[in-house]
Design a protein around this motif. Sequence first.
Motif, PDB file in Angstrom:
ATOM      1  N   ALA A  59       0.833  -1.203   0.000  1.00  0.00           N
ATOM      2  CA  ALA A  59       0.000   0.000   0.000  1.00  0.00           C
ATOM      3  C   ALA A  59       0.868   1.254   0.000  1.00  0.00           C
ATOM      4  O   ALA A  59       0.554   2.253  -0.672  1.00  0.00           O
ATOM      5  CB  ALA A  59      -0.931  -0.003   1.213  1.00  0.00           C
ATOM      6  N   TYR A  60       1.957   1.231   0.750  1.00  0.00           N
ATOM      7  CA  TYR A  60       2.855   2.381   0.792  1.00  0.00           C
ATOM      8  C   TYR A  60       3.526   2.603  -0.565  1.00  0.00           C
ATOM      9  O   TYR A  60       3.628   3.749  -1.042  1.00  0.00           O
ATOM     10  CB  TYR A  60       3.906   2.186   1.888  1.00  0.00           C
ATOM     11  CG  TYR A  60       3.446   2.689   3.238  1.00  0.00           C
ATOM     12  CD1 TYR A  60       3.939   3.873   3.757  1.00  0.00           C
ATOM     13  CD2 TYR A  60       2.503   1.988   3.988  1.00  0.00           C
ATOM     14  CE1 TYR A  60       3.519   4.350   4.994  1.00  0.00           C
ATOM     15  CE2 TYR A  60       2.071   2.457   5.215  1.00  0.00           C
ATOM     16  CZ  TYR A  60       2.584   3.641   5.717  1.00  0.00           C
ATOM     17  OH  TYR A  60       2.154   4.116   6.931  1.00  0.00           O
ATOM     18  N   VAL A  65       4.904   6.466  -0.801  1.00  0.00           N
ATOM     19  CA  VAL A  65       5.375   6.888   0.516  1.00  0.00           C
ATOM     20  C   VAL A  65       6.378   5.855   1.022  1.00  0.00           C
ATOM     21  O   VAL A  65       6.094   4.659   1.003  1.00  0.00           O
ATOM     22  CB  VAL A  65       4.199   7.013   1.512  1.00  0.00           C
ATOM     23  CG1 VAL A  65       4.705   7.342   2.914  1.00  0.00           C
ATOM     24  CG2 VAL A  65       3.217   8.076   1.046  1.00  0.00           C
ATOM     25  N   SER A  66       7.545   6.301   1.444  1.00  0.00           N
ATOM     26  CA  SER A  66       8.562   5.363   1.915  1.00  0.00           C
ATOM     27  C   SER A  66       8.218   4.870   3.320  1.00  0.00           C
ATOM     28  O   SER A  66       7.632   5.595   4.123  1.00  0.00           O
ATOM     29  CB  SER A  66       9.945   6.014   1.917  1.00  0.00           C
ATOM     30  OG  SER A  66      10.042   6.983   2.944  1.00  0.00           O
ATOM     31  N   LEU A  67       8.584   3.629   3.607  1.00  0.00           N
ATOM     32  CA  LEU A  67       8.290   3.011   4.895  1.00  0.00           C
ATOM     33  C   LEU A  67       9.535   2.278   5.371  1.00  0.00           C
ATOM     34  O   LEU A  67      10.061   1.413   4.674  1.00  0.00           O
ATOM     35  CB  LEU A  67       7.116   2.034   4.762  1.00  0.00           C
ATOM     36  CG  LEU A  67       6.711   1.255   6.019  1.00  0.00           C
ATOM     37  CD1 LEU A  67       6.323   2.194   7.145  1.00  0.00           C
ATOM     38  CD2 LEU A  67       5.569   0.290   5.698  1.00  0.00           C
ATOM     39  N   LEU A  97      -0.350   6.491   6.647  1.00  0.00           N
ATOM     40  CA  LEU A  97      -0.393   6.542   5.187  1.00  0.00           C
ATOM     41  C   LEU A  97      -1.497   7.469   4.707  1.00  0.00           C
ATOM     42  O   LEU A  97      -1.317   8.216   3.731  1.00  0.00           O
ATOM     43  CB  LEU A  97      -0.602   5.135   4.629  1.00  0.00           C
ATOM     44  CG  LEU A  97      -0.650   5.014   3.102  1.00  0.00           C
ATOM     45  CD1 LEU A  97       0.669   5.477   2.479  1.00  0.00           C
ATOM     46  CD2 LEU A  97      -0.959   3.579   2.685  1.00  0.00           C
ATOM     47  N   ARG A  98      -2.629   7.441   5.391  1.00  0.00           N
ATOM     48  CA  ARG A  98      -3.765   8.266   5.000  1.00  0.00           C
ATOM     49  C   ARG A  98      -3.411   9.756   5.051  1.00  0.00           C
ATOM     50  O   ARG A  98      -3.898  10.548   4.250  1.00  0.00           O
ATOM     51  CB  ARG A  98      -4.953   7.969   5.915  1.00  0.00           C
ATOM     52  CG  ARG A  98      -6.245   8.650   5.505  1.00  0.00           C
ATOM     53  CD  ARG A  98      -7.385   8.273   6.445  1.00  0.00           C
ATOM     54  NE  ARG A  98      -7.613   6.841   6.444  1.00  0.00           N
ATOM     55  CZ  ARG A  98      -7.625   6.069   7.519  1.00  0.00           C
ATOM     56  NH1 ARG A  98      -7.406   6.592   8.706  1.00  0.00           N
ATOM     57  NH2 ARG A  98      -7.845   4.782   7.434  1.00  0.00           N
ATOM     58  N   HIS A  99      -2.548  10.130   5.978  1.00  0.00           N
ATOM     59  CA  HIS A  99      -2.256  11.540   6.200  1.00  0.00           C
ATOM     60  C   HIS A  99      -0.846  11.946   5.768  1.00  0.00           C
ATOM     61  O   HIS A  99      -0.355  13.001   6.177  1.00  0.00           O
ATOM     62  CB  HIS A  99      -2.486  11.888   7.665  1.00  0.00           C
ATOM     63  CG  HIS A  99      -3.904  11.661   8.105  1.00  0.00           C
ATOM     64  ND1 HIS A  99      -4.969  12.361   7.566  1.00  0.00           N
ATOM     65  CD2 HIS A  99      -4.441  10.786   8.978  1.00  0.00           C
ATOM     66  CE1 HIS A  99      -6.090  11.944   8.118  1.00  0.00           C
ATOM     67  NE2 HIS A  99      -5.795  10.983   8.969  1.00  0.00           N
ATOM     68  N   PRO A 102       2.095  11.604  -1.224  1.00  0.00           N
ATOM     69  CA  PRO A 102       3.122  10.935  -2.027  1.00  0.00           C
ATOM     70  C   PRO A 102       4.456  11.672  -1.914  1.00  0.00           C
ATOM     71  O   PRO A 102       4.500  12.905  -1.910  1.00  0.00           O
ATOM     72  CB  PRO A 102       2.557  11.009  -3.448  1.00  0.00           C
ATOM     73  CG  PRO A 102       1.072  11.072  -3.252  1.00  0.00           C
ATOM     74  CD  PRO A 102       0.869  11.892  -1.999  1.00  0.00           C
ATOM     75  N   GLY A 103       5.527  10.900  -1.813  1.00  0.00           N
ATOM     76  CA  GLY A 103       6.847  11.485  -1.633  1.00  0.00           C
ATOM     77  C   GLY A 103       7.233  11.630  -0.174  1.00  0.00           C
ATOM     78  O   GLY A 103       8.384  11.951   0.139  1.00  0.00           O
ATOM     79  N   GLY A 104       6.275  11.383   0.724  1.00  0.00           N
ATOM     80  CA  GLY A 104       6.551  11.487   2.147  1.00  0.00           C
ATOM     81  C   GLY A 104       7.200  10.231   2.699  1.00  0.00           C
ATOM     82  O   GLY A 104       7.497   9.277   1.970  1.00  0.00           O
TER      83      GLY A 104
END
Length: 209
Positions: A59-60, A65-67, A97-99, A102-104
């Motif tokens: 999902a990330y 979004v990096s995890l 992830l919801r908040h 992209p790129g975060g």
Amino acid sequence: ARPDSATLAVLRAQTARLTRLASDMSAVSKAEEGRIELSLRPVAAVEVAQSAVTASSEAYAAKGVSLTLEADRSLPPLRADPERLAQVLGNLLENALRHTPPGGAVAVIARSEGAHQVELAVCDDGEGIAPEHLPHVFERLYRADAARDRQHGGSGIGLAIVKAIVEAHGGHVTAVSNGRGQGTCIAVHLPIDNASAGRTAVDNGPARA
């Protein structure tokens, strides 16, 4: 006239949100009323954290979004229900992830907190939370969070479920944010398993997220 495909899609989405809300309300009510069933045993916090990260990675990646996982591999075992702990981390990762745009970036951090507790934190660099709302983020259907979550498809009570489950374990949760646009760090503080604290490895089977 029959509804068109766009109208049907909206109705399906609304139905899905109502179904999820009903399910979440039932879950948090059971947890808050002490009706949640826990199967407590020694749990390796790092293994549960890694499993939660792995389960959320697709999902990330899809959102861009990096995890990452930052874990102290020598942590003492927790006294916890691994399935419920996975649910807690899953809710926190979904919320982050919801908040986070992209790129975060989001990090799961597992570290020792004194001699008797372990901290599991999910920290993001996303939207952040205004100071006046921060003390209320764990309240079910708190109006500011509920409105914010509805824009992103959430039910607004995921953090209430987290709080109830963690407190059922004898732990507590905290939320820290420097304000809107400054990211958020939500931490779970759980007691270690005193009977197993002297051992460096825990055989608690495969952890499922």
